[in-house]
Design a protein around this motif. Structure first.
Motif, mmCIF file in Angstrom:
data_model
loop_
_atom_site.group_PDB
_atom_site.id
_atom_site.type_symbol
_atom_site.label_atom_id
_atom_site.label_comp_id
_atom_site.label_asym_id
_atom_site.label_seq_id
_atom_site.Cartn_x
_atom_site.Cartn_y
_atom_site.Cartn_z
ATOM 1 N N GLU A 54 9.153 7.742 -1.415
ATOM 2 C CA GLU A 54 8.060 6.830 -1.730
ATOM 3 C C GLU A 54 6.727 7.541 -1.540
ATOM 4 O O GLU A 54 6.650 8.631 -0.971
ATOM 5 C CB GLU A 54 8.136 5.602 -0.830
ATOM 6 N N ASP A 55 5.691 6.877 -2.010
ATOM 7 C CA ASP A 55 4.355 7.455 -1.940
ATOM 8 C C ASP A 55 3.928 7.580 -0.477
ATOM 9 O O ASP A 55 3.900 6.610 0.262
ATOM 10 C CB ASP A 55 3.379 6.556 -2.708
ATOM 11 N N THR A 56 3.642 8.763 -0.044
ATOM 12 C CA THR A 56 3.190 8.996 1.333
ATOM 13 C C THR A 56 1.801 9.617 1.347
ATOM 14 O O THR A 56 1.472 10.421 2.210
ATOM 15 C CB THR A 56 4.175 9.912 2.071
ATOM 16 N N GLY A 57 1.014 9.230 0.394
ATOM 17 C CA GLY A 57 -0.340 9.765 0.356
ATOM 18 C C GLY A 57 -1.179 9.242 1.508
ATOM 19 O O GLY A 57 -1.002 8.126 1.990
ATOM 20 N N SER A 58 -2.074 10.041 1.956
ATOM 21 C CA SER A 58 -2.945 9.664 3.065
ATOM 22 C C SER A 58 -3.963 8.620 2.604
ATOM 23 O O SER A 58 -4.481 8.684 1.498
ATOM 24 C CB SER A 58 -3.669 10.898 3.605
ATOM 25 N N ALA A 59 -4.230 7.664 3.504
ATOM 26 C CA ALA A 59 -5.196 6.614 3.205
ATOM 27 C C ALA A 59 -6.609 7.170 3.331
ATOM 28 O O ALA A 59 -6.946 7.818 4.327
ATOM 29 C CB ALA A 59 -5.006 5.439 4.149
ATOM 30 N N ILE A 60 -7.405 6.943 2.311
ATOM 31 C CA ILE A 60 -8.781 7.433 2.335
ATOM 32 C C ILE A 60 -9.794 6.298 2.279
ATOM 33 O O ILE A 60 -10.984 6.520 2.488
ATOM 34 C CB ILE A 60 -9.042 8.401 1.154
ATOM 35 N N GLU A 61 -9.326 5.084 2.020
ATOM 36 C CA GLU A 61 -10.258 3.965 1.938
ATOM 37 C C GLU A 61 -9.508 2.670 2.207
ATOM 38 O O GLU A 61 -8.334 2.519 1.841
ATOM 39 C CB GLU A 61 -10.916 3.908 0.561
ATOM 40 N N PHE A 386 -3.862 9.487 -3.928
ATOM 41 C CA PHE A 386 -3.411 9.496 -5.316
ATOM 42 C C PHE A 386 -4.079 8.408 -6.145
ATOM 43 O O PHE A 386 -3.787 8.267 -7.333
ATOM 44 C CB PHE A 386 -1.888 9.323 -5.384
ATOM 45 N N GLY A 387 -4.914 7.597 -5.502
ATOM 46 C CA GLY A 387 -5.616 6.546 -6.220
ATOM 47 C C GLY A 387 -4.890 5.226 -6.254
ATOM 48 O O GLY A 387 -5.388 4.268 -6.865
ATOM 49 N N PHE A 388 -3.715 5.160 -5.639
ATOM 50 C CA PHE A 388 -2.965 3.902 -5.638
ATOM 51 C C PHE A 388 -3.524 2.970 -4.563
ATOM 52 O O PHE A 388 -3.889 3.405 -3.465
ATOM 53 C CB PHE A 388 -1.483 4.154 -5.389
ATOM 54 N N ARG A 389 -3.546 1.666 -4.881
ATOM 55 C CA ARG A 389 -4.023 0.644 -3.944
ATOM 56 C C ARG A 389 -2.846 -0.233 -3.508
ATOM 57 O O ARG A 389 -2.067 -0.677 -4.337
ATOM 58 C CB ARG A 389 -5.119 -0.209 -4.580
ATOM 59 N N THR A 390 -2.759 -0.452 -2.209
ATOM 60 C CA THR A 390 -1.654 -1.223 -1.631
ATOM 61 C C THR A 390 -2.223 -2.411 -0.875
ATOM 62 O O THR A 390 -3.139 -2.265 -0.045
ATOM 63 C CB THR A 390 -0.821 -0.355 -0.668
ATOM 64 N N HIS A 391 -1.670 -3.592 -1.194
ATOM 65 C CA HIS A 391 -2.084 -4.808 -0.484
ATOM 66 C C HIS A 391 -1.190 -4.984 0.735
ATOM 67 O O HIS A 391 0.040 -5.063 0.625
ATOM 68 C CB HIS A 391 -1.977 -6.030 -1.396
#
Length: 646
Positions: A54-61, A386-391
Motif C-alpha cells: 500500500e501507499d506508504t508515502g510520507s505525510a507532508i500536509e 505522492f499527492g494522494f489525500r486520505t480522509h
C-alpha cells in the motif's frame, strides 16, 4: 592409556569476512550505504512483491476542522443544588473539592484584627466615630472562651466531654487561655452572621446594653459583609451546604457540568458520579442523555467556535520508542526489551508490544484547546508526498456510523438508568490542575471491616487540632480520659475534706457500718475501645424488606466514667460528624453504603491544597480524597466477659 585419533590429511579451513573496504581516509562514503545498481534493487523488489504494497508515502500536509464548545453551567449533586454559571476564575477541581472547615484559633485571631481594620476603613470620617472605639465592646461580646470543667456538669456528661476534648489539644487550649478577654474570635462572628444576618441589631445603643450607634449600624453591617466575602474568596469556602459536591453517604464527590445552546439544540451534560482520586481528568466524566427540564439562571449564549488548520504533521514520540532512522542510538533510559512480564501480565505485554511495534506509526497535529471545553474533530485530510489525500476517521467509528467501541479521551454515553449507549465523538478537556502542593493531613479516617465484631470502624487516626493542622486521634482520646479522671479525683478529694466534718454526714450514715468484701471474679458487660474508634453497624435499608440490602449506620460507644452520667462518644473529625451539632447532640443519623467499604477498607484524607491558576493568583482550599486501605482489622471489642477482679 588413551589415544587421540585424527586425520593428518584433513584440509586446512580458513574463513574470510566479506565487507566493504574503503580506499579513502574518510569512512563517510562506506557508511552512507549507497546503492550502485538501482535496477537490480528494483528487480529484487518486484520478485518479492513489494510493489504490491500500500501507499506508504510520507505525510507532508494535514488539514483539520475542529469545533470547540465551552462548558458554561455547573451543579452539585446536593439535593438542593441548582444550576449556576461556571466560574472561569477557578479551576474545576477547586469548585468541586472545596469543603467547609472550621477556622483555626490562629487564623480566627488574625481575621478578627482584619475585621477591625475593615470597620475603621468604612467608618473613618463618620460623625461620632473614633478609631478603635468599638474594639473593646466587640472583644467583650465575641472573645475567645477557653473551656472550664465544672462540678455542676457532672450530670451532663456531654458538656464535660466536650470541654475535655478541647483541653486535650494542649496547644489550642494554651492559645485560648492566652487570648481570653484579649482578642475577638472571628469564628464566632462568622457563626452569628450565618445564623442571623441582622445579629448586630441586638447591639444597637437603642437596646439595653447596646454599644453601636444607630448611625453606624449600616456601615458596620457592610464592613462585616465585605470582610466575610474576602474570607470566602481567600479560603475558597462554599457559602451554602448545597455548594458542596461531597456526598457523605458515598464518601465521594459527585457533580454535573453542562454546555447548552438553544440555537442548535446541542446539549451536552457531563456527570461525574464518583470522583475521589484528587485529580480531575477526562475519565471522571460520563455523558448523560436526559429529557429532564433544566432550570438555568439565564439564557445561554452560543459559545461554539470552529477552526480550520493547515500544517505539516510531526511524528509522535514516547519514552522508549524505537527510532526509525539508521545509525541513531536510542535512549537507554527506557529498556522495553528488559521488561519482565509473565503470562498473566496482559497490561505489560500489551504496552510493550504497542511501544515496540506500532509506537512510531503515529503522527501528531498540535492544536491548543481552551480549558474546560468540549472538542470535536469534524474531519482530518492528510496529503502525502505522492499527492494522494486520505480522509482519516475516528478509530472507534464502526459500520453504520455508530460509535459503540471504546475511545481514548472520550466519554461514555449513558441514559438515566445508567445503561451504555455508545461513545461521544467529542473530547472533554477539563480545566484541571497540573500540580498542587498538599499540606499534612488535617483529618485522616481509616474505614475498616471488623468481622469478629460484625461491624465497620471509622478510626480517627488524625483529627483537627483547632490550630489549622492535625493531631493524633489516639493520643487525644487518651488525654480526654485522663483529664476526666483527674477532674473526678480532685472532686472526690474535695468531698473527702468536707466529709471530715461530722456534721456533714447524717446520723444514719454515721451509724452505718459496711462490710467490705472483694470477690475474686468480676463480670464486664463490654470492654473499652479507644474513643477514636467510631462504630458503624449494619442494618437493613429502609423499605428493603424483600431484598434485605445492607447499609451501615453510625453508632456510638458509651463513655462510662465513674462519677459522670454515661453518654455517647462522638467523633471529632468533620467527615464523621455529619448530623451532629456543636453540643455533641445527634440531629440526624449518618449512613454509609455497604459497597463503599470493601474488605481492603478505605482511607479518607482531608487536607489543605495550594496552587496557582493561569492568572497567577494563589488559590487555597480544603478538600478530600479517598485511597484504598490496608485490609481488615480488629478493635478487640468483647461482650459478657468474666475476668479476675484485680
Amino acid at each position: 592409556m588413551s589415544a587421540i585419533l585424527f586425520n593428518p590429511c584433513e584440509p586446512f579451513q580458513a574463513y574470510n569476512r566479506l565487507e566493504g573496504r574503503t580506499r579513502e581516509e574518510s569512512l563517510s562514503s562506506a557508511l552512507s550505504a549507497k546503492i550502485h545498481d538501482p535496477l537490480w534493487m528494483l528487480a529484487r523488489q518486484w520478485q518479492f512483491g513489494e510493489f504490491k504494497g500500500e501507499d506508504t508515502g510520507s505525510a507532508i500536509e494535514a488539514k483539520i476542522a475542529v469545533k470547540t464548545q465551552k462548558l458554561n453551567y455547573f451543579k452539585t449533586n446536593h439535593p438542593k443544588g441548582q444550576w449556576g454559571k461556571v466560574n472561569d476564575k477557578l479551576p474545576m477541581e477547586v469548585t468541586v473539592e472545596k469543603l467547609h472547615q472550621k477556622l483555626g484559633i490562629r487564623s480566627s485571631y488574625y481575621l478578627g484584627k482584619k475585621l477591625f481594620r475593615q470597620i475603621d476603613l468604612d467608618l473613618t470620617g463618620e460623625p461620632g466615630y473614633a478609631k478603635g472605639v468599638y474594639v473593646s465592646s466587640f472583644i467583650q461580646k465575641f472573645c475567645f472562651q477557653p473551656p472550664v470543667l465544672n462540678s455542676e456538669d457532672r450530670e451532663d456528661g456531654e458538656v464535660l466531654a466536650k470541654n475535655a476534648q478541647i483541653m486535650a489539644r494542649t496547644q489550642a487550649y494554651q492559645y485560648l487561655k492566652t487570648l481570653e478577654n484579649k482578642a475577638m474570635d472571628a469564628a464566632r462572628i462568622l457563626k452569628a452572621s450565618s445564623q442571623n444576618p441582622d445579629f448586630l441589631n441586638a447591639f444597637a445603643n437603642t437596646n439595653p446594653g447596646g454599644f453601636i450607634q444607630a448611625s453606624h449600624l449600616t456601615k458596620i453591617k457592610d464592613a462585616i459583609t465585605k470582610w466575610k466575602a474576602k474570607i470566602i474568596e481567600e479560603f475558597n469556602l462554599p457559602e451554602l451546604d448545597e455548594d458542596q459536591s461531597w456526598i457523605p453517604e458515598k464518601m465521594e464527590y459527585a457533580f454535573e457540568t453542562a454546555s447548552i445552546k438553544i440555537q442548535e439544540e446541542d446539549q451536552r451534560t457531563l456527570q461525574a458520579e464518583s470522583y475521589f482520586q484528587g485529580h480531575l481528568d477526562w475519565y471522571s466524566f460520563d455523558q448523560i442523555e436526559s429529557n429532564k427540564a433544566m432550570i438555568l439562571p439565564d439564557i445561554p449564549s452560543d459559545n461554539t467556535k470552529r477552526h480550520v488548520l493547515t500544517l505539516i504533521p510531526s511524528e509522535a514520540s514516547i519514552a522508549g520508542m524505537p527510532v526509525s532512522r539508521w545509525w541513531e542510538m536510542e535512549d537507554g533510559k527506557v529498556d522495553l526489551g528488559n521488561m519482565n512480564a509473565s503470562d498473566t501480565d496482559l497490561a505489560k505485554i500489551s504496552i510493550t508490544q504497542y511501544a515496540m511495534n506500532y509506537s512510531n506509526d503515529w503522527l501528531a497535529i498540535p492544536f491548543d484547546i481552551e480549558a474546560g471545553s468540549l472538542c470535536e474533530v469534524e474531519g482530518i485530510v492528510v496529503k502525502d508526498v505522492f499527492g494522494f489525500r486520505t480522509h482519516v476517521e475516528a478509530a472507534h467509528k464502526q459500520d453504520g456510523g455508530n460509535y459503540l467501541g471504546w475511545g481514548m479521551f472520550g466519554q461514555s454515553i449513558l441514559n438515566e438508568e445508567k445503561e451504555y449507549l455508545g461513545m461521544d465523538q467529542k473530547v472533554f478537556i477539563p480545566d484541571a490542575l497540573a500540580k498542587t502542593i498538599e499540606s499534612e493531613p488535617v483529618e485522616k479516617i481509616k474505614m475498616i471491616r471488623d468481622e469478629m465484631a460484625n461491624t465497620v470502624w471509622g478510626i480517627e487516626a488524625i483529627i483537627p487540632d483547632m490550630m489549622g493542622s492535625g493531631t493524633s486521634g489516639a493520643d487525644t482520646a487518651n488525654k480526654v480520659e485522663q483529664i476526666l479522671e483527674n477532674f473526678l479525683t480532685q472532686e472526690e478529694e474535695i468531698m473527702e475534706i468536707a466529709s471530715d466534718d461530722p456534721s456533714y454526714l447524717s446520723q444514719s450514715d454515721q451509724n452505718l457500718q459496711v462490710r467490705q468484701y472483694k470477690p475474686p471474679l468480676k463480670y464486664i458487660l463490654a470492654n473499652k475501645v479507644s474513643e477514636n474508634w467510631i462504630p458503624f453497624i449494619p442494618i437493613h435499608k429502609p423499605g428493603q424488606a424483600i431484598n434485605r440490602e445492607i447499609i451501615f449506620q453510625r453508632a456510638s460507644m458509651p463513655r462510662t466514667v465513674a462519677g459522670i452520667t454515661p453518654h455517647a462518644v462522638r467523633p471529632q473529625s468533620d467527615f464523621l460528624r455529619v448530623g451532629i451539632d456543636e453540643d455533641n447532640q445527634q440531629l440526624d443519623p449518618y449512613f454509609i453504603h455497604e459497597e463503599e467499604v470493601p474488605r481492603a477498607g478505605v482511607t479518607l484524607i482531608g487536607q489543605y491544597q495550594l496552587t496557582r491558576w493561569y492568572s497567577g493568583k494563589r488559590l487555597v482550599w480544603y478538600g478530600a480524597r479517598k485511597i484504598t486501605g490496608k485490609g481488615e482489622g480488629s478493635s478487640g471489642l468483647r461482650f459478657d466477659l468474666l475476668t479476675d477482679n484485680k
